[in-house]
Design a protein around this motif. Structure first.
Motif, PDB file in Angstrom:
ATOM      1  N   ARG A  93       0.815  -1.222   0.000  1.00 46.28           N
ATOM      2  CA  ARG A  93       0.000   0.000   0.000  1.00 46.28           C
ATOM      3  C   ARG A  93       0.846   1.268   0.000  1.00 46.28           C
ATOM      4  O   ARG A  93       0.408   2.300  -0.518  1.00 46.28           O
ATOM      5  CB  ARG A  93      -0.943   0.006   1.208  1.00 46.28           C
ATOM      6  CG  ARG A  93      -2.088  -0.986   1.114  1.00 46.28           C
ATOM      7  CD  ARG A  93      -3.189  -0.664   2.112  1.00 46.28           C
ATOM      8  NE  ARG A  93      -2.743  -0.652   3.496  1.00 46.28           N
ATOM      9  CZ  ARG A  93      -2.725  -1.712   4.303  1.00 46.28           C
ATOM     10  NH1 ARG A  93      -3.120  -2.897   3.833  1.00 46.28           N
ATOM     11  NH2 ARG A  93      -2.330  -1.613   5.558  1.00 46.28           N
ATOM     12  N   ASP A 120       4.576  10.790  -1.283  1.00 50.35           N
ATOM     13  CA  ASP A 120       3.194  10.622  -0.820  1.00 50.35           C
ATOM     14  C   ASP A 120       2.888  11.665   0.249  1.00 50.35           C
ATOM     15  O   ASP A 120       3.495  11.638   1.331  1.00 50.35           O
ATOM     16  CB  ASP A 120       3.035   9.213  -0.258  1.00 50.35           C
ATOM     17  CG  ASP A 120       1.603   8.895   0.162  1.00 50.35           C
ATOM     18  OD1 ASP A 120       0.728   9.783   0.057  1.00 50.35           O
ATOM     19  OD2 ASP A 120       1.367   7.751   0.589  1.00 50.35           O
ATOM     20  N   ALA A 126       0.672  11.714   2.306  1.00 42.86           N
ATOM     21  CA  ALA A 126       0.263  11.037   3.540  1.00 42.86           C
ATOM     22  C   ALA A 126       1.437  10.843   4.487  1.00 42.86           C
ATOM     23  O   ALA A 126       1.234  10.775   5.713  1.00 42.86           O
ATOM     24  CB  ALA A 126      -0.366   9.682   3.208  1.00 42.86           C
ATOM     25  N   THR A 151      -8.501  13.680   2.335  1.00 46.32           N
ATOM     26  CA  THR A 151      -9.465  12.659   1.954  1.00 46.32           C
ATOM     27  C   THR A 151      -9.335  11.458   2.887  1.00 46.32           C
ATOM     28  O   THR A 151      -8.321  11.281   3.577  1.00 46.32           O
ATOM     29  CB  THR A 151      -9.221  12.197   0.517  1.00 46.32           C
ATOM     30  OG1 THR A 151      -7.916  11.571   0.450  1.00 46.32           O
ATOM     31  CG2 THR A 151      -9.274  13.377  -0.455  1.00 46.32           C
ATOM     32  N   SER A 152     -10.350  10.621   2.907  1.00 41.65           N
ATOM     33  CA  SER A 152     -10.302   9.424   3.753  1.00 41.65           C
ATOM     34  C   SER A 152      -9.154   8.515   3.337  1.00 41.65           C
ATOM     35  O   SER A 152      -8.508   7.877   4.183  1.00 41.65           O
ATOM     36  CB  SER A 152     -11.631   8.666   3.690  1.00 41.65           C
ATOM     37  OG  SER A 152     -11.941   8.298   2.356  1.00 41.65           O
ATOM     38  N   ASP A 153      -8.867   8.461   2.036  1.00 41.87           N
ATOM     39  CA  ASP A 153      -7.753   7.642   1.552  1.00 41.87           C
ATOM     40  C   ASP A 153      -6.424   8.166   2.088  1.00 41.87           C
ATOM     41  O   ASP A 153      -5.544   7.397   2.490  1.00 41.87           O
ATOM     42  CB  ASP A 153      -7.741   7.634   0.025  1.00 41.87           C
ATOM     43  CG  ASP A 153      -6.616   6.784  -0.545  1.00 41.87           C
ATOM     44  OD1 ASP A 153      -6.595   5.569  -0.265  1.00 41.87           O
ATOM     45  OD2 ASP A 153      -5.758   7.334  -1.263  1.00 41.87           O
ATOM     46  N   LEU A 154      -6.265   9.483   2.118  1.00 39.78           N
ATOM     47  CA  LEU A 154      -5.042  10.086   2.632  1.00 39.78           C
ATOM     48  C   LEU A 154      -4.886   9.796   4.125  1.00 39.78           C
ATOM     49  O   LEU A 154      -3.789   9.487   4.606  1.00 39.78           O
ATOM     50  CB  LEU A 154      -5.084  11.595   2.380  1.00 39.78           C
ATOM     51  CG  LEU A 154      -3.765  12.357   2.241  1.00 39.78           C
ATOM     52  CD1 LEU A 154      -2.868  11.727   1.187  1.00 39.78           C
ATOM     53  CD2 LEU A 154      -4.043  13.810   1.900  1.00 39.78           C
ATOM     54  N   GLU A 174      -6.067   7.209   5.736  1.00 44.40           N
ATOM     55  CA  GLU A 174      -5.728   5.795   5.903  1.00 44.40           C
ATOM     56  C   GLU A 174      -4.266   5.527   5.558  1.00 44.40           C
ATOM     57  O   GLU A 174      -3.601   4.739   6.239  1.00 44.40           O
ATOM     58  CB  GLU A 174      -6.652   4.923   5.047  1.00 44.40           C
ATOM     59  CG  GLU A 174      -8.065   4.819   5.586  1.00 44.40           C
ATOM     60  CD  GLU A 174      -8.100   4.309   7.017  1.00 44.40           C
ATOM     61  OE1 GLU A 174      -7.453   3.282   7.298  1.00 44.40           O
ATOM     62  OE2 GLU A 174      -8.752   4.954   7.860  1.00 44.40           O
ATOM     63  N   ARG A 175      -3.760   6.186   4.509  1.00 43.26           N
ATOM     64  CA  ARG A 175      -2.348   5.991   4.167  1.00 43.26           C
ATOM     65  C   ARG A 175      -1.442   6.600   5.237  1.00 43.26           C
ATOM     66  O   ARG A 175      -0.352   6.072   5.500  1.00 43.26           O
ATOM     67  CB  ARG A 175      -2.015   6.580   2.796  1.00 43.26           C
ATOM     68  CG  ARG A 175      -2.555   5.769   1.630  1.00 43.26           C
ATOM     69  CD  ARG A 175      -1.717   5.919   0.369  1.00 43.26           C
ATOM     70  NE  ARG A 175      -1.383   7.294   0.047  1.00 43.26           N
ATOM     71  CZ  ARG A 175      -2.204   8.164  -0.550  1.00 43.26           C
ATOM     72  NH1 ARG A 175      -3.433   7.778  -0.866  1.00 43.26           N
ATOM     73  NH2 ARG A 175      -1.812   9.396  -0.827  1.00 43.26           N
ATOM     74  N   ASP A 228      -1.042   4.024   7.630  1.00 41.50           N
ATOM     75  CA  ASP A 228      -0.097   3.009   7.144  1.00 41.50           C
ATOM     76  C   ASP A 228       1.345   3.441   7.369  1.00 41.50           C
ATOM     77  O   ASP A 228       2.194   2.633   7.774  1.00 41.50           O
ATOM     78  CB  ASP A 228      -0.331   2.740   5.656  1.00 41.50           C
ATOM     79  CG  ASP A 228      -1.500   1.805   5.396  1.00 41.50           C
ATOM     80  OD1 ASP A 228      -1.911   1.096   6.336  1.00 41.50           O
ATOM     81  OD2 ASP A 228      -1.997   1.781   4.255  1.00 41.50           O
TER      82      ASP A 228
END
Length: 246
Positions: free
Chosen positions: A139, A177, A179, A204-207, A209-210, A213
């Motif tokens: 990921r 990235d 993130a 964003t929600s994706d950012l 979550e990363r 990570d």
């Protein structure tokens, strides 16, 4: 004269100046790149950053006031969120032209590191978490969309009287990235700081979550270093931390 030491650079304070010289040959190009990148970048950011100039040993810049971050509230987070939003929207092609590490080179370096993690660290983890560990490495592998500081944590955020007075240590600046820059602000900073960052940056929600990570990946660096330098206690401790975060 005050002598300081870092992982990448020798540093010393001489009057109003802080001087930095590379500790290893591979650090030198990245350190010298700060002398072109940061003078271009500084006017585009809402918080102060060093503006280095070249010296015979490396670079020097005027000292920024403040002490490393220890605490802050929502206003601190808002200021940090505005800073990161501005940083992550600068022109990436221009950033590379002025000295930021380009995406292709950075990807090759990160791919090598992640490959060593797969080969050397995953086999040492408990069998039941190895699949999850592999998925984590997958990921974080290839997102490179913005200029990032790449090492944004409390040691590199200077504060005076509750205000951010500088963001320092740009040797690792790279097209990467965003993130990663949000990793500590959203997962390690006080809750009020994180709330302020989210309010202004609006990730964003994706950012988000990363960013989690990248936080999970943090102990991998310690294990990697422990294996490289034969530090068995650090490896054992780091492996337990990795398993606990997966």
């Amino acid at each position: 004269m005050t002598i300081l030491e870092g992982w990448d650079s020798h540093a010393w304070i001489d009057g109003p100046w802080i001087h930095r010289a590379p500790r290893r040959p591979q650090v030198r190009p990245r350190l010298l790149a700060e002398a072109t990148l940061l003078p271009w970048l500084a006017p585009q950011l809402p918080l102060p950053v060093p503006v280095p100039e070249l010296t015979t040993d490396g670079v020097r810049h005027l000292l920024l006031p403040g002490e490393p971050f220890t605490d802050g509230g929502i206003e601190t987070g808002r200021a940090l969120g505005a800073f990161l939003k501005a940083l992550h929207t600068v022109d990436t092609a221009e950033a590379v032209a002025y000295g930021a590490l380009d995406a292709a080179t950075a990807t090759a370096e990160k791919t090598a590191f992640l490959g060593e993690c797969r080969d050397q660290i995953i086999p040492l983890l408990p069998a039941e978490v190895r699949t999850t560990a592999t998925e984590l490495l997958d990921r974080v592998a290839n997102v490179r969309t913005a200029l990032i500081h790449c090492d944004l944590g409390p040691d590199h955020i200077l504060m005076t009287d509750g205000q951010i007075t500088g963001i320092i240590d740009w040797t690792d600046a790279v097209i990467g990235d965003p993130a990663l820059d949000l990793c500590w602000p959203l997962n390690g900073a006080p809750d009020a700081v994180a709330a302020g960052v989210i309010e202004v940056y609006q990730p964003t929600s994706d950012l988000v979550e990363r960013a989690k990570d990248w936080a999970r990946l943090s102990p991998w660096y310690g294990v990697h270093r422990g294996l490289l330098l034969n530090l068995p206690d650090g490896v054992t401790t780091g492996l337990a931390e990795i398993a606990a975060t997966l």
